[in-house]
Write a protein that holds these residues in place. Structure first.
Motif, PDB file in Angstrom:
ATOM      1  N   SER A 189       2.022 -10.609   1.940  1.00  0.00           N
ATOM      2  CA  SER A 189       2.820  -9.693   2.763  1.00  0.00           C
ATOM      3  C   SER A 189       1.876  -8.786   3.543  1.00  0.00           C
ATOM      4  CB  SER A 189       3.761  -8.878   1.869  1.00  0.00           C
ATOM      5  OG  SER A 189       4.574  -8.037   2.668  1.00  0.00           O
ATOM      6  N   MET A 209      -8.575  -5.551  -2.654  1.00  0.00           N
ATOM      7  CA  MET A 209      -8.612  -6.860  -1.989  1.00  0.00           C
ATOM      8  C   MET A 209      -8.817  -6.655  -0.495  1.00  0.00           C
ATOM      9  SD  MET A 209      -5.668  -9.757  -2.222  1.00  0.00           S
ATOM     10  CE  MET A 209      -5.745 -11.275  -1.314  1.00  0.00           C
ATOM     11  N   LEU A 250      11.478  -3.787  10.739  1.00  0.00           N
ATOM     12  CA  LEU A 250      11.545  -2.761   9.685  1.00  0.00           C
ATOM     13  C   LEU A 250      10.494  -1.699  10.010  1.00  0.00           C
ATOM     14  CD1 LEU A 250      12.493  -2.194   6.558  1.00  0.00           C
ATOM     15  CD2 LEU A 250      10.184  -3.022   6.068  1.00  0.00           C
ATOM     16  N   ALA A 261       0.826  -1.204   0.000  1.00  0.00           N
ATOM     17  CA  ALA A 261       0.000   0.000   0.000  1.00  0.00           C
ATOM     18  C   ALA A 261       0.865   1.262   0.000  1.00  0.00           C
ATOM     19  CB  ALA A 261      -0.949   0.011   1.193  1.00  0.00           C
ATOM     20  N   ASP A 262       2.173   1.071  -0.014  1.00  0.00           N
ATOM     21  CA  ASP A 262       3.122   2.179  -0.159  1.00  0.00           C
ATOM     22  C   ASP A 262       4.473   1.573  -0.533  1.00  0.00           C
ATOM     23  OD1 ASP A 262       4.339   1.205   2.186  1.00  0.00           O
ATOM     24  OD2 ASP A 262       3.163   2.509   3.472  1.00  0.00           O
ATOM     25  N   ALA A 307      -8.386  -9.439   2.460  1.00  0.00           N
ATOM     26  CA  ALA A 307      -8.085 -10.854   2.674  1.00  0.00           C
ATOM     27  C   ALA A 307      -8.821 -11.464   3.863  1.00  0.00           C
ATOM     28  CB  ALA A 307      -6.572 -11.029   2.842  1.00  0.00           C
ATOM     29  N   VAL A 308      -9.665 -10.682   4.551  1.00  0.00           N
ATOM     30  CA  VAL A 308     -10.461 -11.302   5.621  1.00  0.00           C
ATOM     31  C   VAL A 308     -11.790 -11.836   5.083  1.00  0.00           C
ATOM     32  CG1 VAL A 308      -9.412  -9.874   7.418  1.00  0.00           C
ATOM     33  CG2 VAL A 308     -11.642  -9.220   6.476  1.00  0.00           C
ATOM     34  N   ALA A 348      -0.696  -8.295   7.227  1.00  0.00           N
ATOM     35  CA  ALA A 348      -1.049  -8.681   8.590  1.00  0.00           C
ATOM     36  C   ALA A 348      -1.882  -7.566   9.185  1.00  0.00           C
ATOM     37  CB  ALA A 348       0.217  -8.887   9.423  1.00  0.00           C
ATOM     38  N   ALA A 356      11.192 -12.206   9.165  1.00  0.00           N
ATOM     39  CA  ALA A 356      11.960 -10.976   8.937  1.00  0.00           C
ATOM     40  C   ALA A 356      12.266 -10.263  10.250  1.00  0.00           C
ATOM     41  CB  ALA A 356      11.170 -10.048   8.022  1.00  0.00           C
ATOM     42  N   TRP A 396      -5.179  -3.606  -0.096  1.00  0.00           N
ATOM     43  CA  TRP A 396      -6.256  -3.555   0.888  1.00  0.00           C
ATOM     44  C   TRP A 396      -7.211  -2.412   0.532  1.00  0.00           C
ATOM     45  CZ3 TRP A 396      -5.992  -1.571   6.549  1.00  0.00           C
ATOM     46  CH2 TRP A 396      -7.075  -2.109   7.286  1.00  0.00           C
ATOM     47  N   TYR A 409       4.130  -7.131  21.389  1.00  0.00           N
ATOM     48  CA  TYR A 409       3.569  -7.637  20.124  1.00  0.00           C
ATOM     49  C   TYR A 409       2.377  -8.501  20.507  1.00  0.00           C
ATOM     50  CZ  TYR A 409       3.785  -9.389  15.277  1.00  0.00           C
ATOM     51  OH  TYR A 409       3.516  -9.700  13.961  1.00  0.00           O
TER      52      TYR A 409
HETATM   53  N1  LIG Z   1       7.880  -4.575   9.736  1.00  0.00           N
HETATM   54  C1  LIG Z   1       8.382  -5.521  10.510  1.00  0.00           C
HETATM   55  O1  LIG Z   1       9.171  -5.252  11.424  1.00  0.00           O
HETATM   56  C2  LIG Z   1       8.020  -6.951  10.236  1.00  0.00           C
HETATM   57  C3  LIG Z   1       8.829  -7.965  10.779  1.00  0.00           C
HETATM   58  C4  LIG Z   1       8.512  -9.298  10.502  1.00  0.00           C
HETATM   59  C5  LIG Z   1       7.417  -9.594   9.704  1.00  0.00           C
HETATM   60  N2  LIG Z   1       6.642  -8.587   9.197  1.00  0.00           N
HETATM   61  C6  LIG Z   1       5.499  -8.953   8.349  1.00  0.00           C
HETATM   62  O2  LIG Z   1       5.685  -8.470   7.039  1.00  0.00           O
HETATM   63  C7  LIG Z   1       4.408  -8.402   6.405  1.00  0.00           C
HETATM   64  C8  LIG Z   1       4.287  -7.069   5.691  1.00  0.00           C
HETATM   65  O3  LIG Z   1       4.238  -6.030   6.665  1.00  0.00           O
HETATM   66  P1  LIG Z   1       5.125  -4.725   6.587  1.00  0.00           P
HETATM   67  O4  LIG Z   1       5.804  -4.593   7.906  1.00  0.00           O
HETATM   68  O5  LIG Z   1       5.921  -4.694   5.352  1.00  0.00           O
HETATM   69  O6  LIG Z   1       4.034  -3.565   6.602  1.00  0.00           O
HETATM   70  P2  LIG Z   1       3.138  -2.932   5.456  1.00  0.00           P
HETATM   71  O7  LIG Z   1       2.307  -1.908   6.125  1.00  0.00           O
HETATM   72  O8  LIG Z   1       3.969  -2.493   4.300  1.00  0.00           O
HETATM   73  O9  LIG Z   1       2.280  -4.173   4.942  1.00  0.00           O
HETATM   74  C9  LIG Z   1       1.118  -4.633   5.552  1.00  0.00           C
HETATM   75  C10 LIG Z   1       0.055  -4.621   4.476  1.00  0.00           C
HETATM   76  O10 LIG Z   1      -1.069  -5.374   4.886  1.00  0.00           O
HETATM   77  C11 LIG Z   1      -2.186  -4.789   4.248  1.00  0.00           C
HETATM   78  N3  LIG Z   1      -3.401  -5.319   4.858  1.00  0.00           N
HETATM   79  C12 LIG Z   1      -3.803  -5.211   6.151  1.00  0.00           C
HETATM   80  N4  LIG Z   1      -4.974  -5.847   6.307  1.00  0.00           N
HETATM   81  C13 LIG Z   1      -5.302  -6.375   5.102  1.00  0.00           C
HETATM   82  C14 LIG Z   1      -6.394  -7.132   4.622  1.00  0.00           C
HETATM   83  N5  LIG Z   1      -7.415  -7.482   5.432  1.00  0.00           N
HETATM   84  N6  LIG Z   1      -6.426  -7.504   3.329  1.00  0.00           N
HETATM   85  C15 LIG Z   1      -5.413  -7.151   2.490  1.00  0.00           C
HETATM   86  N7  LIG Z   1      -4.353  -6.426   2.893  1.00  0.00           N
HETATM   87  C16 LIG Z   1      -4.303  -6.047   4.181  1.00  0.00           C
HETATM   88  C17 LIG Z   1      -1.951  -3.306   4.449  1.00  0.00           C
HETATM   89  O11 LIG Z   1      -2.698  -2.520   3.563  1.00  0.00           O
HETATM   90  C18 LIG Z   1      -0.459  -3.215   4.159  1.00  0.00           C
HETATM   91  O12 LIG Z   1      -0.242  -2.939   2.792  1.00  0.00           O
HETATM   92  C19 LIG Z   1       3.376  -8.648   7.496  1.00  0.00           C
HETATM   93  O13 LIG Z   1       2.972  -9.990   7.474  1.00  0.00           O
HETATM   94  C20 LIG Z   1       4.172  -8.363   8.752  1.00  0.00           C
HETATM   95  O14 LIG Z   1       3.638  -9.004   9.897  1.00  0.00           O
HETATM   96  C21 LIG Z   1       6.928  -7.279   9.434  1.00  0.00           C
END
Ligand SMILES: NC(=O)c1ccc[n+]([C@@H]2O[C@H](COP(=O)([O-])OP(=O)(O)OC[C@H]3O[C@@H](n4cnc5c(N)ncnc54)[C@H](O)[C@@H]3O)[C@@H](O)[C@H]2O)c1
Length: 381
Positions: free
Chosen positions: A199, A149, A299, A88-89, A151-152, A201, A296, A113, A261
């Motif tokens: 990707s 989309m 970040l 989303a960015d 995803a829920v 959550a 990961a 999303w 968390y």
């Molecule tokens: N950032 C961290 O520190 C970290 C560490 C380990 C794992 N992760 C995981 O990496 C993945 C990506 O997260 P990120 O940190 O890059 O953040 P992000 O904000 O870039 O990505 C999360 C995305 O999930 C989308 N989203 C949320 N609910 C949704 C839904 N119901 N349907 C479709 N899309 C939905 C959001 O729009 C967003 O684009 C996630 O699974 C996150 O848990 C992140």
């Protein structure tokens, strides 16, 4: 002044590049610049909060992480079609994975999303992501299709009335945004695919300790963050060409307690990892597909900032991980590109840690107790 020196964010560490920059061919210099700019763009928010030595290490890693354009063993995804849910960015892992897959030659379509779609498309059209869209060969990251989309929801009939009537969702309703509908749209528009990336959550009560998490909040975290991967494999699995591959993103909180968390997110990540093993077996037998998950490190993405202590986690990781450098999204993108490529043809059902090794530690070297002991010992010596 070289192009590299013009970066305001990485101004101090860029001197590291200078001794060799004159010897670089212009193509390679362009490649390094793009890598650096993309890293700058994707890390801008958290870099400012890190100590200078962290930034130096980050800069060094950014310079060496892009293998595009070289000779030898290469990740080649030419002609492969990828569907990525959760962009989303240009700050998160999904974007970095999209970029790495595009660098390797894949065609990318996105599932965005619904509540984030309008701002993403507007930002995209206005050129807000143009810097981070630049690929090492000088072309721009393009998306073949961008689908609304959520995803829920698995099917249109799962969408409750209030959501359907919500302004943002109403605009997407005609095309459909439930997982089954998105898979059908992808099938109609681009046919079969080779790569699925999950990707995403969401945990509405992520800031609450598990002891205070409601059933509704816990199940919402599981629905958005784990079952959504199952649903994607269910609905996109039939679209996969043989030797297709799927990857999702998890976090070490699934295995070790990370206070803060909460809201069932640690449980959701544990389920995601367990499901990865089962899905690997089932999708392997049914579609000859591989299913993996990347664990990961921290970040400073939009989602992570919502948790509230991501900058501390980044500093903690730096102080206590085996490799003392900041993790940047591009590294996860590269690992995902490898996992999703034929080079990883025997890897499935696996968690791959991309966290500078933090998961392997059993002791925090920056513990105050250890620091005090070291100081006492030094004084006594
Ligand atoms: N950032 C961290 O520190 C970290 C560490 C380990 C794992 N992760 C995981 O990496 C993945 C990506 O997260 P990120 O940190 O890059 O953040 P992000 O904000 O870039 O990505 C999360 C995305 O999930 C989308 N989203 C949320 N609910 C949704 C839904 N119901 N349907 C479709 N899309 C939905 C959001 O729009 C967003 O684009 C996630 O699974 C996150 O848990 C992140």
């Amino acid at each position: 002044m070289s192009l590299l020196q013009k970066s305001s964010v990485l101004r101090a560490p860029l001197s590291k590049f200078e001794p060799c920059s004159d010897r670089l061919s212009s193509k390679l210099r362009t490649s390094v610049r793009h890598t650096c700019e993309s890293a700058v763009s994707s890390r801008r928010c958290t870099l400012r909060t890190l100590p200078l030595r962290t930034r130096r290490n980050f800069s060094a890693s950014a310079s060496s992480s892009n293998g595009a354009g070289g000779t030898g063993l290469r990740i080649d995804l030419t002609g492969k079609k990828a569907f990525i849910a959760g962009v989303a960015d240009d700050q998160g892992f999904g974007w970095a994975i999209a970029k790495a897959l595009a660098e390797a030659g894949a065609e990318i379509s996105l599932g965005v999303w619904v509540p984030a779609l309008s701002i993403f498309e507007t930002s995209y059209k206005r050129g807000k992501f143009d810097k981070s869209r630049q690929l090492s060969n000088g072309s721009m990251l393009e998306f073949v299709h961008i689908y609304p989309m959520d995803a829920v929801f698995d099917r249109a009939s799962d969408v409750p009335e209030d959501v359907r009537n919500n302004k943002r969702y109403a605009a997407a309703a005609e095309k459909g945004f439930a997982v089954e509908e998105v898979a059908r749209n992808v099938k109609n528009d681009i046919g079969n695919i080779d790569i699925i990336v999950h990707s995403l959550a969401n945990g509405p009560e992520v800031k609450k300790p598990l002891l205070e998490t409601s059933r509704q909040g816990y199940l919402a975290a599981m629905s958005a963050s784990s079952y959504s991967y199952v649903s994607m494999l269910q609905h996109f699995g039939p679209l996969l060409n043989p030797n297709g591959s799927a990857v999702s993103l998890t976090y070490i909180a699934s295995e070790r307690t990370i206070p803060g968390y909460g809201g069932g997110m640690s449980s959701a990540k544990a389920a995601l990892e367990s499901d990865t093993r089962v899905l690997a077996y089932e999708a392997g037998r049914k579609y000859q597909a591989r299913v993996n998950v990347i664990s990961a490190g921290p970040l400073g993405s939009r989602a992570a900032k919502a948790i509230g202590f991501i900058d501390d986690m980044i500093k903690y990781s730096y102080e206590n991980g085996p490799i003392q450098k900041e993790l940047h999204a591009e590294e996860i993108g590269n690992a995902a590109a490898f996992l999703l490529s034929p080079l990883a043809s025997s890897i499935t059902g696996t968690i791959i840690y991309c966290d500078n090794g933090l998961h392997s530690m059993g002791l925090a070297p920056d513990s105050q107790i250890l620091i005090n002991s070291r100081e006492t010992a030094a004084q006594a010596a």
